[in-house]
Design a protein around this motif. Structure first.
Motif, PDB file in Angstrom:
ATOM      1  N   ILE A  15       0.815  -1.205   0.000  1.00 38.44           N
ATOM      2  CA  ILE A  15       0.000   0.000   0.000  1.00 38.44           C
ATOM      3  C   ILE A  15       0.858   1.268   0.000  1.00 38.44           C
ATOM      4  O   ILE A  15       0.500   2.273  -0.625  1.00 38.44           O
ATOM      5  CB  ILE A  15      -1.041  -0.027   1.150  1.00 38.44           C
ATOM      6  N   ALA A  16       2.002   1.231   0.653  1.00 37.84           N
ATOM      7  CA  ALA A  16       2.879   2.404   0.668  1.00 37.84           C
ATOM      8  C   ALA A  16       3.400   2.720  -0.742  1.00 37.84           C
ATOM      9  O   ALA A  16       3.498   3.881  -1.128  1.00 37.84           O
ATOM     10  CB  ALA A  16       4.042   2.188   1.630  1.00 37.84           C
ATOM     11  N   ARG A  17       3.726   1.694  -1.517  1.00 36.28           N
ATOM     12  CA  ARG A  17       4.193   1.908  -2.899  1.00 36.28           C
ATOM     13  C   ARG A  17       3.058   2.387  -3.795  1.00 36.28           C
ATOM     14  O   ARG A  17       3.309   3.042  -4.807  1.00 36.28           O
ATOM     15  CB  ARG A  17       4.772   0.614  -3.479  1.00 36.28           C
ATOM     16  N   TYR A  18       1.834   2.059  -3.456  1.00 37.88           N
ATOM     17  CA  TYR A  18       0.678   2.442  -4.264  1.00 37.88           C
ATOM     18  C   TYR A  18       0.339   3.926  -4.085  1.00 37.88           C
ATOM     19  O   TYR A  18      -0.335   4.524  -4.914  1.00 37.88           O
ATOM     20  CB  TYR A  18      -0.526   1.570  -3.886  1.00 37.88           C
ATOM     21  N   MET A  19       0.808   4.526  -3.000  1.00 37.24           N
ATOM     22  CA  MET A  19       0.486   5.922  -2.720  1.00 37.24           C
ATOM     23  C   MET A  19       1.084   6.838  -3.788  1.00 37.24           C
ATOM     24  O   MET A  19       1.997   6.470  -4.499  1.00 37.24           O
ATOM     25  CB  MET A  19       1.016   6.331  -1.341  1.00 37.24           C
ATOM     26  N   GLY A  20       0.535   8.047  -3.859  1.00 38.28           N
ATOM     27  CA  GLY A  20       0.999   9.027  -4.830  1.00 38.28           C
ATOM     28  C   GLY A  20      -0.089   9.306  -5.855  1.00 38.28           C
ATOM     29  O   GLY A  20      -1.258   8.961  -5.658  1.00 38.28           O
ATOM     30  N   THR A  21       0.300   9.923  -6.949  1.00 40.25           N
ATOM     31  CA  THR A  21      -0.666  10.338  -7.960  1.00 40.25           C
ATOM     32  C   THR A  21      -0.737   9.335  -9.101  1.00 40.25           C
ATOM     33  O   THR A  21       0.294   8.867  -9.593  1.00 40.25           O
ATOM     34  CB  THR A  21      -0.303  11.735  -8.512  1.00 40.25           C
ATOM     35  N   TRP A  22      -1.970   9.018  -9.471  1.00 38.76           N
ATOM     36  CA  TRP A  22      -2.277   8.159 -10.610  1.00 38.76           C
ATOM     37  C   TRP A  22      -3.155   8.963 -11.556  1.00 38.76           C
ATOM     38  O   TRP A  22      -4.027   9.704 -11.123  1.00 38.76           O
ATOM     39  CB  TRP A  22      -3.043   6.915 -10.154  1.00 38.76           C
ATOM     40  N   TYR A  23      -2.928   8.790 -12.852  1.00 41.63           N
ATOM     41  CA  TYR A  23      -3.733   9.460 -13.862  1.00 41.63           C
ATOM     42  C   TYR A  23      -4.674   8.460 -14.506  1.00 41.63           C
ATOM     43  O   TYR A  23      -4.269   7.332 -14.823  1.00 41.63           O
ATOM     44  CB  TYR A  23      -2.834  10.097 -14.922  1.00 41.63           C
ATOM     45  N   GLU A  24      -5.904   8.885 -14.692  1.00 40.65           N
ATOM     46  CA  GLU A  24      -6.887   8.018 -15.326  1.00 40.65           C
ATOM     47  C   GLU A  24      -6.629   7.984 -16.824  1.00 40.65           C
ATOM     48  O   GLU A  24      -6.627   9.013 -17.489  1.00 40.65           O
ATOM     49  CB  GLU A  24      -8.286   8.559 -15.034  1.00 40.65           C
ATOM     50  N   ILE A  25      -6.436   6.786 -17.354  1.00 37.91           N
ATOM     51  CA  ILE A  25      -6.217   6.582 -18.783  1.00 37.91           C
ATOM     52  C   ILE A  25      -7.543   6.246 -19.459  1.00 37.91           C
ATOM     53  O   ILE A  25      -7.830   6.713 -20.559  1.00 37.91           O
ATOM     54  CB  ILE A  25      -5.186   5.452 -19.016  1.00 37.91           C
ATOM     55  N   ALA A  26      -8.347   5.432 -18.793  1.00 32.22           N
ATOM     56  CA  ALA A  26      -9.652   5.037 -19.330  1.00 32.22           C
ATOM     57  C   ALA A  26     -10.553   4.622 -18.177  1.00 32.22           C
ATOM     58  O   ALA A  26     -10.070   4.257 -17.101  1.00 32.22           O
ATOM     59  CB  ALA A  26      -9.497   3.894 -20.330  1.00 32.22           C
ATOM     60  N   ARG A  27     -11.873   4.669 -18.435  1.00 31.35           N
ATOM     61  CA  ARG A  27     -12.843   4.264 -17.413  1.00 31.35           C
ATOM     62  C   ARG A  27     -14.145   3.873 -18.079  1.00 31.35           C
ATOM     63  O   ARG A  27     -14.428   4.272 -19.200  1.00 31.35           O
ATOM     64  CB  ARG A  27     -13.100   5.392 -16.436  1.00 31.35           C
ATOM     65  N   LEU A  28     -14.936   3.125 -17.337  1.00 34.13           N
ATOM     66  CA  LEU A  28     -16.323   2.905 -17.741  1.00 34.13           C
ATOM     67  C   LEU A  28     -17.130   4.107 -17.261  1.00 34.13           C
ATOM     68  O   LEU A  28     -16.792   4.720 -16.239  1.00 34.13           O
ATOM     69  CB  LEU A  28     -16.861   1.608 -17.131  1.00 34.13           C
ATOM     70  N   PRO A  29     -18.188   4.474 -17.980  1.00 37.42           N
ATOM     71  CA  PRO A  29     -18.998   5.631 -17.565  1.00 37.42           C
ATOM     72  C   PRO A  29     -19.595   5.425 -16.176  1.00 37.42           C
ATOM     73  O   PRO A  29     -19.944   4.310 -15.796  1.00 37.42           O
ATOM     74  CB  PRO A  29     -20.116   5.681 -18.609  1.00 37.42           C
ATOM     75  N   MET A  30     -19.707   6.528 -15.438  1.00 38.16           N
ATOM     76  CA  MET A  30     -20.318   6.496 -14.106  1.00 38.16           C
ATOM     77  C   MET A  30     -20.908   7.862 -13.828  1.00 38.16           C
ATOM     78  O   MET A  30     -20.410   8.867 -14.332  1.00 38.16           O
ATOM     79  CB  MET A  30     -19.306   6.090 -13.051  1.00 38.16           C
ATOM     80  N   ARG A  31     -21.926   7.906 -13.011  1.00 45.32           N
ATOM     81  CA  ARG A  31     -22.655   9.157 -12.804  1.00 45.32           C
ATOM     82  C   ARG A  31     -21.833  10.231 -12.101  1.00 45.32           C
ATOM     83  O   ARG A  31     -22.027  11.408 -12.326  1.00 45.32           O
ATOM     84  CB  ARG A  31     -23.961   8.906 -12.065  1.00 45.32           C
ATOM     85  N   HIS A  32     -20.896   9.855 -11.240  1.00 49.79           N
ATOM     86  CA  HIS A  32     -20.130  10.860 -10.512  1.00 49.79           C
ATOM     87  C   HIS A  32     -18.866  11.302 -11.245  1.00 49.79           C
ATOM     88  O   HIS A  32     -18.084  12.066 -10.706  1.00 49.79           O
ATOM     89  CB  HIS A  32     -19.806  10.390  -9.086  1.00 49.79           C
TER      90      HIS A  32
END
Length: 164
Positions: A15-32
């Motif tokens: 989990i410590a290595r997972y921290m930081g900034t991630w950029y969304e490359i693709a997603r399924l549509p969602m209301r929010h």
């Protein structure tokens, strides 16, 4: 009753290595997350109690929108998290947490595929705003194998404008 088998996740997440900034490359549509959102990122910060602050940002119609939530690991693997964006005083309310399951993660922690067990939510994330086509297709193939319908997939534009 779901017509899907159990969603497979990675066996263990540091989990410590997972921290930081991630950029969304693709997603399924969602209301929010509006379809016209650009420059979408998520920044994760490990808190003293072991939970994770989730700070999502996007640009929409020239303005930066931000939402802040909290994620907690469901078990010791840290590959399955529950996330809520409710105000802190309301987070005790049942059925207000979303599933954030890490389906695939490269060994260098630079690309992640995240989804929900009902296959309604899916995100392809990277540490950079772009991802080469071979890598992108590899991770999307994993999503298809896991039962995600990628027909409505949205490829997130990154304009280079800061959201910070």
């Amino acid at each position: 009753m779901s017509d899907h088998s159990e969603l497979s996740t990675v066996s263990q997440v540091d989990i410590a290595r997972y921290m930081g900034t991630w950029y969304e490359i693709a997603r399924l549509p969602m209301r929010h997350e509006p379809e016209d959102g650009t420059d979408i990122s998520a920044t994760y910060t490990l808190e003293a109690d072991g939970s994770v602050e989730v700070r999502n940002r996007m640009r929409r119609k020239g303005e930066v929108d931000e939402s802040v939530g909290r994620a907690t690991a469901v078990d010791e693997t840290a590959s399955k998290l529950e996330v809520t964006f409710l105000p802190e005083g309301l987070r005790w309310i049942p059925f207000t947490k979303g599933d954030y399951w890490i389906i695939a993660l490269d060994p260098a922690y630079t690309v992640a595929l995240v989804g929900s067990p009902d296959r309604k939510y899916l995100w392809l994330l990277a540490r950079e705003t772009t991802l080469d086509e071979v890598t992108r297709n590899h991770y999307l193939a994993i999503a298809r194998q896991q039962g995600f319908d990628l027909g409505p997939l949205i490829h997130t534009p990154h304009t280079g404008q800061p959201t910070a």
